[in-house]
Design a protein around this motif. Structure first.
Motif: not given
Length: 263
Positions: A115-120
């Motif tokens: 989810g952090m990667s998706f956000a970034l």
């Protein structure tokens, strides 16, 4: 439009892609990734009408990483975490990277793991004050994935990236802003309002030029200086032949706002 654990709406020329499996705080499953693929296909089919994409989460989370329910007995078998990355996660990330229009991520709660990667992946990353990021992999004996070991050092440097991954500590939105990881922090109540204002501003811009800008910055990560200035020349030639460039110059000379058509 409803897909598996994903909602896709359209507000004029802005597409709003919402991760929507609130029972597990929008944790990513193979089913959700299938829904995301279908939603991205719908966006691609409407590429002439969609000029900005907003990605957010339903309820109180953006995305809490991979959905581990039912996987405690299967992660060592052939259907491994690595295989799922190659077959499901990576194709979605590539589609975001190669999208024809700008992406805004509106991080409305925890953004952990994948989810952090998706956000970034957002070109512009907006966060609610209560949101936070978490490299959660160490907590379950895995390594960072979904491109995080490539993205993070380029945004905040090696030292902070390694710290986040080895310690697995929460990174609050305001600290992420201080580190240069994200663009803006807003009160929770107005996050989507601010994201949509920005999205409509981008959607009214010169879509071809904005797409070329996205590509230039993605390519710059691995290009030499010479490679990059040559790519700028190529991109400028394309932009300079567009109707939007002609409209932009005309509007400037006539001292009026430009009316871009996205062509």
């Amino acid at each position: 439009m409803q897909f598996k654990h994903v909602t896709l709406d359209f507000d004029g020329q802005v597409a709003i892609l919402k991760l929507d499996h609130q029972e597990v705080m929008n944790a990513v499953s193979v089913d959700m990734l299938g829904g995301l693929a279908e939603a991205m296909t719908e966006i691609d089919e409407r590429r002439d009408d969609v000029r900005c994409l907003v990605i957010t989460g339903a309820g109180r989370a953006f995305c809490t990483g991979a959905n581990l329910q039912g996987r405690n007995n299967g992660v060592t078998k052939r259907n491994s975490a690595g295989a799922t990355l190659e077959t499901a996660f990576h194709p979605f990330l590539r589609r975001l990277q190669n999208l024809h229009c700008p992406i805004i991520t509106a991080v409305n709660g925890p953004a952990a793991g994948a989810g952090m990667s998706f956000a970034l992946m957002g070109d512009l990353i907006l966060c609610a004050k209560s949101s936070y990021f978490l490299q959660a992999f160490r907590r379950i004996g895995l390594v960072p994935d979904c491109g995080s070991t490539w993205i993070l050092p380029r945004l905040i440097g090696k030292a902070r990236s390694v710290e986040l991954s080895l310690l697995g500590e929460k990174l609050p939105a305001e600290k992420a802003l201080e580190w240069g990881l994200i663009n803006r922090v807003h009160d929770d109540a107005v996050l989507m309002e601010e994201a949509m204002k920005l999205a409509h501003d981008l959607a009214n811009g010169p879509t071809l030029a904005l797409s070329l800008i996205r590509t230039l910055y993605w390519e710059s990560q691995d290009n030499t200086f010479e490679d990059q200035i040559n790519l700028e020349v190529k991109s400028q030639r394309i932009a300079g032949n567009s109707p939007d460039f002609k409209e932009g110059v005309t509007a400037f000379l006539e001292k009026r706002p430009a009316k871009f058509t996205g062509k």
